[in-house]
Design a protein around this motif. Structure first.
Motif, PDB file in Angstrom:
ATOM      1  N   THR A   1      16.584 -19.252 -98.419  1.00 31.74           N
ATOM      2  CA  THR A   1      15.151 -19.306 -98.148  1.00 31.74           C
ATOM      3  C   THR A   1      14.419 -19.201 -99.480  1.00 31.74           C
TER       4      THR A   1
ATOM      5  N   TYR B   1      21.252 -23.891-105.899  1.00 33.96           N
ATOM      6  CA  TYR B   1      21.136 -23.598-104.475  1.00 33.96           C
ATOM      7  C   TYR B   1      20.234 -24.617-103.786  1.00 33.96           C
ATOM      8  N   LEU B   2      20.436 -24.762-102.472  1.00 31.26           N
ATOM      9  CA  LEU B   2      19.588 -25.610-101.656  1.00 31.26           C
ATOM     10  C   LEU B   2      18.426 -24.798-101.108  1.00 31.26           C
ATOM     11  N   VAL B   3      17.224 -25.392-101.135  1.00 28.99           N
ATOM     12  CA  VAL B   3      16.045 -24.773-100.540  1.00 28.99           C
ATOM     13  C   VAL B   3      15.283 -25.859 -99.782  1.00 28.99           C
ATOM     14  N   SER B   4      14.868 -25.567 -98.560  1.00 29.11           N
ATOM     15  CA  SER B   4      14.117 -26.523 -97.747  1.00 29.11           C
ATOM     16  C   SER B   4      12.729 -25.977 -97.446  1.00 29.11           C
TER      17      SER B   4
ATOM     18  N   LEU C   1      17.763 -29.215-104.503  1.00 33.90           N
ATOM     19  CA  LEU C   1      18.881 -28.461-105.068  1.00 33.90           C
ATOM     20  C   LEU C   1      18.569 -28.136-106.522  1.00 33.90           C
TER      21      LEU C   1
ATOM     22  N   THR D   1      14.369 -31.088 -98.858  1.00 36.83           N
ATOM     23  CA  THR D   1      15.456 -30.189 -99.251  1.00 36.83           C
ATOM     24  C   THR D   1      15.772 -30.519-100.702  1.00 36.83           C
TER      25      THR D   1
ATOM     26  N   GLN E   1      30.135 -27.075-100.389  1.00 33.76           N
ATOM     27  CA  GLN E   1      28.709 -27.342-100.242  1.00 33.76           C
ATOM     28  C   GLN E   1      27.882 -26.233-100.900  1.00 33.76           C
TER      29      GLN E   1
ATOM     30  N   ARG F   1      25.094 -23.426-101.406  1.00 34.62           N
ATOM     31  CA  ARG F   1      24.562 -22.450-100.450  1.00 34.62           C
ATOM     32  C   ARG F   1      23.076 -22.696-100.207  1.00 34.62           C
ATOM     33  N   GLN F   2      22.663 -22.573 -98.951  1.00 32.01           N
ATOM     34  CA  GLN F   2      21.252 -22.737 -98.573  1.00 32.01           C
ATOM     35  C   GLN F   2      20.557 -21.378 -98.610  1.00 32.01           C
TER      36      GLN F   2
END
Length: 224
Positions: A23, A38-41, A93, A91, A18, A20-21
């Protein structure tokens, strides 16, 4: 043999790990040479452009410009079709990039998830900071006032024909009527007169969204 079995069992985990999340603050501190996605929400604080699919995503640590959003679940879907509005929780990516030497952003972000915000329950006019107005009348009342003005300044068509012409125009950021076009209906003479009448109209007070004046298209019937 046992070692080979363990390796084969572990490989799918390596291939499909998966992302990486991060900030927003962590994402903006990445190196420009980092090509990892990267994931950012966060919450959409402002839609910058529906044409390029760019917007600002905000979380408690900061604000991130996301540029060129796509939806992998629906290839070819435009940003407007994604129906992303201010207040939505997303969210996304993507990878870090620096545009023009000083603009930190996520380029070519991909939509992972979306939770709609309160603006989806409002009409288009209600979502604006300021509705467009004509002769002091706002929103739909302003559109009706504009139609009345056009009808009052319309001349009989050169060929004396009767009927209705559908006309599209844009109220520019300065309030001026622009890009007037007869879409359908009537004779050539009727369409020319309808375009002339709309072009001759005085300025509107333009709509405002996210603190800035915006262009807005309208379509009205012009009746002979």
């Amino acid at each position: 043999m046992k070692k080979l079995f363990f390796l084969l069992a572990f490989l799918p985990c390596l291939c499909f790990a998966q992302p990486r999340q991060l900030t927003v603050k962590e994402f903006l501190k990445l190196s420009k040479t980092d090509t990892t996605s990267y994931l950012v929400s966060g919450v959409v604080s402002r839609v910058r452009s529906t044409t390029s699919g760019s917007f600002y995503l905000q979380d408690p640590t900061g604000t991130l410009l996301v540029y060129g959003l796509s939806d992998p679940a629906h290839p070819g879907r435009s940003f407007q079709q994604m129906d992303i509005l201010k207040g939505d929780t997303l969210t996304v990516l993507g990878r870090f990039t620096i545009y023009g030497g000083n603009t930190l952003e996520m380029k070519d972000g991909r939509l992972v998830s979306k939770a709609v915000g309160p603006d989806h329950h409002l009409s288009f006019f209600e979502r604006l900071d300021r509705q467009p107005s004509f002769k002091g009348k706002e929103g739909q009342e302003g559109v009706e006032a504009f139609k009345e003005w056009v009808q009052a300044h319309l001349k009989p068509s050169a060929d004396g024909a009767k009927g209705t012409v559908k006309v599209r125009f844009v109220v520019g950021r300065n309030g001026g009527v622009q890009e007037v076009q007869a879409l359908q209906g009537g004779t050539r003479a009727m369409r020319e007169e309808a375009v002339r009448a709309v072009n001759s109209a005085p300025k509107w007070k333009p709509a405002k969204s996210d603190g800035a004046e915006i262009r807005m298209p309208f379509t009205i019937p012009v009746v002979f």
